[in-house]
Scaffold this motif. Sequence first.
Motif, PDB file in Angstrom:
ATOM      1  N   ARG A  68       0.950  -1.645  -0.065  1.00  0.00           N
ATOM      2  CA  ARG A  68       0.284   0.203   0.209  1.00  0.00           C
ATOM      3  C   ARG A  68       0.898   1.131  -0.239  1.00  0.00           C
ATOM      4  NH1 ARG A  68      -1.921  -4.005   1.765  1.00  0.00           N
ATOM      5  NH2 ARG A  68      -3.715  -5.119   2.976  1.00  0.00           N
ATOM      6  N   SER A  69       2.008   1.031   0.725  1.00  0.00           N
ATOM      7  CA  SER A  69       2.641   2.482   0.811  1.00  0.00           C
ATOM      8  C   SER A  69       3.735   2.943  -1.048  1.00  0.00           C
ATOM      9  CB  SER A  69       4.611   2.716   1.110  1.00  0.00           C
ATOM     10  OG  SER A  69       4.804   0.948   0.552  1.00  0.00           O
ATOM     11  N   LEU A  70       3.136   2.341  -1.573  1.00  0.00           N
ATOM     12  CA  LEU A  70       3.721   1.990  -3.297  1.00  0.00           C
ATOM     13  C   LEU A  70       2.493   3.281  -3.868  1.00  0.00           C
ATOM     14  CD1 LEU A  70       4.559  -0.975  -4.509  1.00  0.00           C
ATOM     15  CD2 LEU A  70       6.480   0.928  -4.332  1.00  0.00           C
ATOM     16  N   PRO A  71       2.949   4.398  -4.926  1.00  0.00           N
ATOM     17  CA  PRO A  71       1.981   5.629  -4.972  1.00  0.00           C
ATOM     18  C   PRO A  71       1.040   5.202  -6.365  1.00  0.00           C
ATOM     19  CG  PRO A  71       4.199   5.920  -5.876  1.00  0.00           C
ATOM     20  CD  PRO A  71       4.505   5.197  -5.061  1.00  0.00           C
ATOM     21  N   GLY A  72       0.232   5.013  -6.820  1.00  0.00           N
ATOM     22  CA  GLY A  72      -0.739   4.921  -7.639  1.00  0.00           C
ATOM     23  C   GLY A  72      -1.255   3.783  -7.710  1.00  0.00           C
ATOM     24  N   SER A  73      -1.863   2.961  -8.776  1.00  0.00           N
ATOM     25  CA  SER A  73      -2.478   1.855  -9.234  1.00  0.00           C
ATOM     26  C   SER A  73      -2.310   0.526  -8.397  1.00  0.00           C
ATOM     27  CB  SER A  73      -3.708   2.126  -9.891  1.00  0.00           C
ATOM     28  OG  SER A  73      -4.366   0.981 -10.268  1.00  0.00           O
ATOM     29  N   PRO A  74      -2.441   0.052  -7.907  1.00  0.00           N
ATOM     30  CA  PRO A  74      -2.254  -2.074  -7.682  1.00  0.00           C
ATOM     31  C   PRO A  74      -1.576  -2.056  -8.823  1.00  0.00           C
ATOM     32  CG  PRO A  74      -3.421  -0.924  -5.500  1.00  0.00           C
ATOM     33  CD  PRO A  74      -3.772  -0.701  -6.846  1.00  0.00           C
TER      34      PRO A  74
END
Length: 121
Positions: free
Chosen positions: A35-41
Motif C-alpha cells: 500500500r505504500s507504493l503510489p498509484g494504482s495496484p
Amino acid sequence: MQLAPRSPRLLAALLAGSGVLHFARPRPFDSIVPRSLPGSPRVWTWVSGATELGLAAAVAAPRTRRAGALAAAGFFVAVLPANVQMARDWGNRPAPLRAAAWGRLPLQVPLVAWALRAARD
C-alpha cells in the motif's frame, strides 16, 4: 552436467509464466501490492508482469543471459515486500493458506541463487 544448459531456460519459463499470469489473472497480484507504493495496484501488477516477461526473454537468450539473470536476481529481491504484504494480509485466512503465504518468503532465497547461477552459466 545436463541440468546447467536447461537451468536458465527453466528460469526463463518460470518468469514468463508468472509474467503472463500478471495479465491473465491480475487481481491476486493487485491485492499484494504494498500500500505504500503510489498509484494504482493494477499498474504495479502490469509493470511487474511486463518486467517478468522482459526478464524471461533476456534470460532465455544466451547473448543477454548474464545481464537478464542478474536483473532477475534483483527483481526477486525487489518483490519481497509484496510477498511480506501477502503474508501479513492473509493472517485471517485458513491455516494452510497462511502457511503457504509465509512459506513463500524463504523461497526468494533459492530464486535469487538460481538467477545468480544462471548468470554464471
